[in-house]
Design an enzyme around this catalytic site. Structure first.
Site, PDB file in Angstrom:
ATOM      1  N   TYR A 345       0.839  -1.203   0.000  1.00  0.00           N
ATOM      2  CA  TYR A 345       0.000   0.000   0.000  1.00  0.00           C
ATOM      3  C   TYR A 345       0.875   1.255   0.000  1.00  0.00           C
ATOM      4  O   TYR A 345       0.633   2.205  -0.760  1.00  0.00           O
ATOM      5  CB  TYR A 345      -0.881  -0.042   1.251  1.00  0.00           C
ATOM      6  CG  TYR A 345      -1.920   1.056   1.358  1.00  0.00           C
ATOM      7  CD1 TYR A 345      -3.061   1.044   0.572  1.00  0.00           C
ATOM      8  CD2 TYR A 345      -1.756   2.090   2.284  1.00  0.00           C
ATOM      9  CE1 TYR A 345      -4.027   2.041   0.697  1.00  0.00           C
ATOM     10  CE2 TYR A 345      -2.708   3.088   2.417  1.00  0.00           C
ATOM     11  CZ  TYR A 345      -3.839   3.058   1.622  1.00  0.00           C
ATOM     12  OH  TYR A 345      -4.787   4.042   1.748  1.00  0.00           O
ATOM     13  N   LYS A 349       0.854   4.198  -2.863  1.00  0.00           N
ATOM     14  CA  LYS A 349       0.486   5.592  -2.578  1.00  0.00           C
ATOM     15  C   LYS A 349       1.681   6.535  -2.778  1.00  0.00           C
ATOM     16  O   LYS A 349       1.501   7.686  -3.190  1.00  0.00           O
ATOM     17  CB  LYS A 349      -0.077   5.707  -1.156  1.00  0.00           C
ATOM     18  CG  LYS A 349      -1.388   4.930  -0.960  1.00  0.00           C
ATOM     19  CD  LYS A 349      -2.506   5.444  -1.862  1.00  0.00           C
ATOM     20  CE  LYS A 349      -3.851   4.839  -1.535  1.00  0.00           C
ATOM     21  NZ  LYS A 349      -4.929   5.322  -2.413  1.00  0.00           N
TER      22      LYS A 349
END
Ligand code: NAD
Length: 439
Positions: A345, A349
């Site tokens: 993740y 991002k």
């Protein structure tokens, strides 16, 4: 606050025995003033005079010194954009400290500086860079929902400075604290204060629930026609959101190769064009790095990052996104600070942040801006799944001592989508209450 401990902490008994309560944040409602107490505008910089004028034109009361205000101060705007030597920084303390003492609940401090990246003299760069240290520290000192933020101007950026100051003073920035926004030089547009997105067509991915649903609501409230996109399995919820905002629903998996083209076709055929794209759809598949499997890794990279790269090609190709268009991506503070169990993740991002900075330069000449918001702890179904203790820590470890609401992220996106925010591009705006993570 959705769980047992939060209910307990907020209970009348807890309040009576003195458990500290987070301040109820002032959130924007259409028609409410930017700030309903006097605004102190001070400093010798390039923007103070024009900002005072704009604030008065917007119906606010401005004062030049704290003595002029009878009661409390609603906001303090300090223009240090012309400071060239560390000695000049003392003006912040002299002008600002007495006003900050009288700052009301949910008050605002906005400092204006010059972007150090536009300067060459070492002393000047050091002086202007120092403003960031002041603002980030002050954000941590302020209490009762008050925030401190910094606007860094690049050249003659009066219009951009006004747009950013307007955002920071208003309830739209309730959960934005300790942040820096850079504004480019250039002419500005006077936004309609109530319907700044009137006549615009906006696409929001992941709009069936959570942050995406509130982005759809806030963009529609501000006048945009919204195309709400989500996976077919979320079709019922998606239809409800689309109906609620008077827009249209488009069932699509953002990872499909033709998603960008299908979005453009839908927006053009149903609504006559496309002006705003919000890449919000996102997933988490947490696992420690040593146990990370291929499926978790690739699904997160594919949904959160590769899909955006792919969609942008279609959205930007052949003028599909209008001149003056807006792309806003939803990143995360995990992409800035990293987070245990989130290598996949965090990678996705951080990649989004890279995408935004690189793409902004490429489409600048079309008047298109590309920005990201990086939410901290926001109360959604995604964060409700975090184990209890971690969740409670995440919720409170920030200067505002509470989690944000999906609407807070949506308001920041709505501001970046405004015509008047044309001077803001290639930026990552954290909506995290000045989370201690990655601070
Ligand atoms: P959520 O899980 O509540 O909602 C995400 C939405 O995206 C869902 O409706 C889901 O169906 C949709 N979606 C997922 N995969 C999709 C796909 N392949 N195609 C189309 N739609 C898809 O999550 P949320 O908390 O509302 O998060 C929204 C965004 O904000 C995400 O990008 C997330 O990473 C980011 N974010 C959230 C937080 C937080 O605290 N909630 C913090 C930082 C960043």
């Amino acid at each position: 606050m959705s769980d047992f401990l939060s209910t307990l902490i907020g209970s009348p008994v807890a309040k009576r025995v003195g458990v500290p309560q987070p301040t109820r944040l002032r959130r924007y409602e259409p028609g409410t003033p930017l700030c309903d107490s006097p605004v102190l505008v001070a400093g010798e910089g390039r923007f103070a005079a024009s900002l005072s004028e704009s604030l008065r034109a917007a119906g606010l009361v401005t004062v030049g010194s704290v003595e002029e205000a009878i009661d409390t101060i609603g906001a303090v705007v300090l223009d240090l954009s012309s400071a060239t030597d560390p000695e000049d920084l003392d003006a912040l303390r002299v002008l600002g400290a007495p006003a900050v003492k009288r700052l009301r609940t949910n008050g605002r401090v906005v400092v204006i500086g010059t972007d150090p990246a536009t300067l060459t003299d070492v002393t000047e760069v050091a002086t202007q860079r120092a403003l960031e240290g002041v603002v980030r520290s002050l954000g941590k000192e302020l209490r009762r929902g008050a925030t401190a933020n910094l606007v860094l101007a690049r050249g003659d950026a009066s219009a951009g400075a006004w747009s950013a100051v307007g955002f920071f003073l208003s309830g739209r920035s309730a959960y934005v604290d300790g942040q820096v926004v850079r504004v480019d030089a250039g002419a500005g547009v006077d936004d309609d204060p109530v319907k700044p997105l009137d006549g615009r067509v906006a696409v929001v991915t992941g709009a069936a629930r959570g942050i995406g649903a509130d982005i759809a609501r806030v963009l529609a409230r501000d006048g945009a026609t919204v195309v709400a996109v989500d996976v077919p399995s979320a079709g019922d919820a998606l239809a409800r959101v689309a109906n609620e905002v008077g827009g249209t629903a488009l069932q699509l998996d953002v990872t499909a190769p033709d998603t960008g083209t299908r979005i453009v076709e839908h927006a053009v055929s149903r609504h006559g064009g496309l002006d705003i794209v919000v890449h919000n759809a996102g997933i988490t598949r947490d696992k420690l790095f040593v146990n990370m499997d291929e499926a978790r890794w690739s699904s997160v990279i594919d949904v959160n990052l590769r899909s955006i790269l792919r969609m942008n090609e279609a959205l930007l190709g052949e003028g599909a996104l209008s001149e003056g268009g807006r792309i806003v991506c939803v990143a995360s503070i995990a992409g800035i600070a990293g987070n245990r169990g989130q290598t996949n993740y965090g990678a996705s991002k951080a990649g989004v942040i890279g995408l935004v900075t690189a793409l902004a330069d490429q489409v600048r000449d079309r008047g298109i801006t590309v920005n990201a918001v990086a939410p901290g702890f926001i109360e959604t179904e995604m964060t409700a799944r975090i184990p209890f203790a971690t969740r409670e820590i995440g919720r409170r470890m920030n200067s505002l001592q509470q989690g944000g609401k999906p609407k807070d992220v949506a308001e920041a996106i709505a501001w970046l989508s405004q015509p008047g925010a044309a001077a803001v591009t290639g930026q990552v705006l954290r909506v995290c209450g000045q989370s201690l993570l990655g601070a």
